[in-house]
Design a protein around this motif. Sequence first.
Motif, short mmCIF file in Angstrom:
data_model
loop_
_atom_site.label_atom_id
_atom_site.label_comp_id
_atom_site.label_asym_id
_atom_site.label_seq_id
_atom_site.Cartn_x
_atom_site.Cartn_y
_atom_site.Cartn_z
N TYR A 230 -3.86 42.08 -27.86
CA TYR A 230 -3.82 41.92 -26.41
C TYR A 230 -4.84 42.85 -25.73
N VAL A 231 -4.98 44.05 -26.28
CA VAL A 231 -5.97 44.99 -25.74
C VAL A 231 -7.38 44.44 -25.93
N VAL A 232 -7.63 43.87 -27.11
CA VAL A 232 -8.96 43.31 -27.41
C VAL A 232 -9.29 42.17 -26.45
N VAL A 233 -8.35 41.24 -26.27
CA VAL A 233 -8.58 40.10 -25.39
C VAL A 233 -8.84 40.58 -23.96
N PHE A 234 -8.01 41.47 -23.47
CA PHE A 234 -8.17 41.97 -22.10
C PHE A 234 -9.52 42.66 -21.92
N ALA A 235 -9.88 43.54 -22.86
CA ALA A 235 -11.13 44.29 -22.75
C ALA A 235 -12.34 43.36 -22.77
N ILE A 236 -12.32 42.38 -23.64
CA ILE A 236 -13.46 41.45 -23.75
C ILE A 236 -13.61 40.63 -22.47
N VAL A 237 -12.50 40.18 -21.91
CA VAL A 237 -12.57 39.39 -20.68
C VAL A 237 -13.11 40.24 -19.53
N VAL A 238 -12.67 41.48 -19.41
CA VAL A 238 -13.18 42.37 -18.36
C VAL A 238 -14.69 42.58 -18.51
N ILE A 239 -15.12 42.91 -19.72
CA ILE A 239 -16.54 43.20 -19.96
C ILE A 239 -17.40 41.97 -19.68
N ASP A 240 -16.90 40.80 -20.05
CA ASP A 240 -17.67 39.57 -19.84
C ASP A 240 -17.88 39.28 -18.36
N GLY A 241 -17.09 39.90 -17.50
CA GLY A 241 -17.27 39.70 -16.07
C GLY A 241 -18.58 40.24 -15.55
N PHE A 242 -19.17 41.20 -16.25
CA PHE A 242 -20.45 41.76 -15.80
C PHE A 242 -21.47 41.90 -16.93
N PHE A 243 -21.12 41.42 -18.15
CA PHE A 243 -22.03 41.50 -19.29
C PHE A 243 -21.95 40.18 -20.05
N PRO A 244 -22.81 39.21 -19.73
CA PRO A 244 -22.66 37.83 -20.23
C PRO A 244 -22.70 37.62 -21.74
N PRO A 245 -23.35 38.49 -22.56
CA PRO A 245 -23.35 38.20 -23.99
C PRO A 245 -21.97 38.22 -24.65
N VAL A 246 -20.97 38.78 -23.97
CA VAL A 246 -19.62 38.84 -24.54
C VAL A 246 -18.92 37.50 -24.31
N ALA B 58 -6.23 36.37 -17.01
CA ALA B 58 -6.37 36.22 -15.56
C ALA B 58 -6.66 37.56 -14.89
N ILE B 59 -5.91 38.59 -15.27
CA ILE B 59 -6.13 39.91 -14.68
C ILE B 59 -7.50 40.45 -15.09
N GLY B 60 -7.84 40.29 -16.36
CA GLY B 60 -9.14 40.78 -16.84
C GLY B 60 -10.30 40.08 -16.17
N ALA B 61 -10.18 38.76 -15.96
CA ALA B 61 -11.25 38.00 -15.32
C ALA B 61 -11.47 38.48 -13.89
N ALA B 62 -10.39 38.66 -13.15
CA ALA B 62 -10.51 39.13 -11.77
C ALA B 62 -11.10 40.54 -11.73
N ALA B 63 -10.68 41.39 -12.65
CA ALA B 63 -11.22 42.75 -12.70
C ALA B 63 -12.71 42.74 -13.01
N GLY B 64 -13.12 41.95 -14.00
CA GLY B 64 -14.53 41.88 -14.35
C GLY B 64 -15.38 41.34 -13.22
N ASP B 65 -14.88 40.33 -12.52
CA ASP B 65 -15.63 39.75 -11.40
C ASP B 65 -15.80 40.78 -10.27
N ASN B 66 -14.78 41.58 -10.05
CA ASN B 66 -14.89 42.58 -8.99
C ASN B 66 -15.81 43.73 -9.40
N ILE B 67 -15.87 44.05 -10.68
CA ILE B 67 -16.84 45.04 -11.15
C ILE B 67 -18.26 44.54 -10.90
N ALA B 68 -18.49 43.24 -11.19
CA ALA B 68 -19.81 42.65 -10.93
C ALA B 68 -20.14 42.71 -9.44
N TYR B 69 -19.15 42.47 -8.60
CA TYR B 69 -19.34 42.53 -7.15
C TYR B 69 -19.81 43.92 -6.73
N TRP B 70 -19.13 44.94 -7.22
CA TRP B 70 -19.48 46.30 -6.83
C TRP B 70 -20.80 46.75 -7.45
#
Length: 214
Positions: A18-34, A63-75
């Motif tokens: 679960y940690v792996v899935v969440f982390a990868i989804v967050v990172i992919d929000g601002f780092f497309p190779p993931v 869902a939470i990870g995607a929203a977090a990653g998108d907001n990191i990209a925004y900032w």
Amino acid sequence: MELLTDFLIAAVNSPWVYVVVFAIVVIDGFFPPVPSESIVVVAAAVGVSTGAPNPIAIVILAAIGAAAGDNIAYWLGRTVGTTRFRWMRHARAVAALDWAARGLSRSAASMLLVARYIPVGRIAVNMTAGATGFSHRRFWPLTVLAGACWAVYSVLIGVLAGHWVKDQPLLGAAIGVVIALVLGLVIDRVSTAVARRREAASEQYAASCEQPVA
């Protein structure tokens, strides 16, 4: 991708999945190779076949990870802009950022929702939103909605593929990834075609307005 998938399959019986899935989804929000879509699909397909991880938990975390990653990209867009680094000035990056700016100016909500399904597109849109001063109060609820829809979509693909070949989790995961990639490509092509038609219609309308009245 293969390394991440192998690691995920090896960790299916551990809470770390679960940690792996969440982390990868967050990172992919601002780092497309993931490859977050592929990882979420694999997790869901393996979960259906083997009993773990739990697809509902994957939906929530994705869902939470995607929203977090998108907001990191925004900032990041608001902090560093969209022209500071050399890669941002390459032709393909410039085209993606221009596409994002036009889409946000015409229909921000639709653009943010559709872009979530396009790996490079979502980063371009979210960074452009930040760089152009798009209201964060309006931005973050849309990313929550987009992230939830994307998570359900990705997990459903994995669940369907996993049920299809339930006795072969690796095959189910592979089928799910292929389906997700094909659908992502279709969404990308359709959204691009629609954007071009709208742009052409706008240019035609502007040209007609500039014509002198007889």
